[in-house]
Design a protein around this motif. Structure first.
Motif, short mmCIF file in Angstrom:
data_model
loop_
_atom_site.label_atom_id
_atom_site.label_comp_id
_atom_site.label_asym_id
_atom_site.label_seq_id
_atom_site.Cartn_x
_atom_site.Cartn_y
_atom_site.Cartn_z
N THR A 1 0.87 -0.98 -0.10
CA THR A 1 -0.15 -0.02 -0.10
C THR A 1 1.13 1.14 0.01
O THR A 1 1.99 1.25 0.51
N ASP A 2 0.70 2.05 -0.66
CA ASP A 2 1.33 3.74 -0.78
C ASP A 2 0.88 4.61 0.02
O ASP A 2 1.64 5.49 0.21
N THR A 3 -0.41 4.47 0.42
CA THR A 3 -0.92 5.87 0.76
C THR A 3 -1.43 5.36 2.64
O THR A 3 -1.35 4.40 2.80
N ALA A 4 -1.68 6.43 3.29
CA ALA A 4 -1.90 6.46 4.76
C ALA A 4 -0.76 5.41 5.61
O ALA A 4 -0.98 4.67 6.20
N ARG A 5 0.54 5.81 5.03
CA ARG A 5 1.55 5.22 5.76
C ARG A 5 2.28 6.02 6.91
O ARG A 5 1.60 7.09 7.11
N ASN A 6 3.00 5.32 7.60
CA ASN A 6 3.74 5.68 8.75
C ASN A 6 2.82 6.22 9.76
O ASN A 6 3.07 7.28 10.45
N VAL A 7 1.57 5.71 9.84
CA VAL A 7 0.74 5.97 11.08
C VAL A 7 1.27 5.64 12.43
O VAL A 7 0.96 6.27 13.20
N LYS A 8 1.76 4.47 12.26
CA LYS A 8 2.27 3.99 13.54
C LYS A 8 3.49 3.14 13.27
O LYS A 8 3.73 2.65 12.38
N ARG A 9 4.52 3.73 14.29
CA ARG A 9 5.85 3.20 14.20
C ARG A 9 6.38 2.87 15.52
O ARG A 9 6.22 3.36 16.49
N SER A 10 6.95 1.60 15.42
CA SER A 10 7.66 1.08 16.82
C SER A 10 8.82 1.94 17.19
O SER A 10 9.44 2.66 16.63
#
Length: 150
Positions: free
Chosen positions: A63-72
């Motif tokens: 998926t290309d969109t709506a990324r990096n919403v949650k990062r550890s």
């Protein structure tokens, strides 16, 4: 409702009888995480999803969109070591590690039904887990609610 006609029938049943006649748990908006309910997330992801409706659904298509919403907390450490991330329930989860020392870049590679170009890296990581030791970031599996006076 456009690409899921069954939900229209369930909605009509709910309006007429006050409840649907089938289990609609998987269709309830309440199952979404708060970040998925934002206009920005929905706007980006819906456009991407609809754009892929008639495209080939390769198993390694990211998926290309709506990324990096949650990062550890380990995200940056993993990225510097060549991690290729994919969306895992809103989290940036590592799919494999590229050999950045040799100039390899962490990327999805060619879309295919066969083994992806990075399969040998993935296989080596799995072999290391079986024969040696591994530390795996499973932050995407966690659900914590911490409450109290402090």
């Amino acid at each position: 409702i456009l690409t899921g006609g069954g939900i229209g029938r369930n909605l009509a049943q709910n309006i007429v009888d006050g409840h649907p006649d089938v289990d609609v748990t998987a269709m309830l908006p309440a199952r979404l995480h708060p970040y998925q309910a934002t206009p920005a997330y929905r706007g980006a992801r819906v456009v991407e999803s609809l754009g892929k409706v008639y495209k080939c659904h390769y198993p390694n298509r990211p998926t290309d969109t709506a990324r990096n919403v949650k990062r550890s907390p380990l995200h940056e450490r993993l990225a510097v070591r060549g991690a290729y991330f994919r969306d895992v329930s809103g989290w940036e989860g590592v799919d494999y590690f590229a050999d950045i020392a040799s100039g390899e870049k962490p990327e999805a590679g060619e879309l295919t039904w066969r083994r992806p170009s990075w399969f040998h890296r993935w296989a080596a990581e799995h072999q290391a887990c079986r024969t040696a030791c591994a530390l795996i970031d499973m932050s995407f599996m966690s659900k914590f609610l911490v409450q109290g006076r402090d």
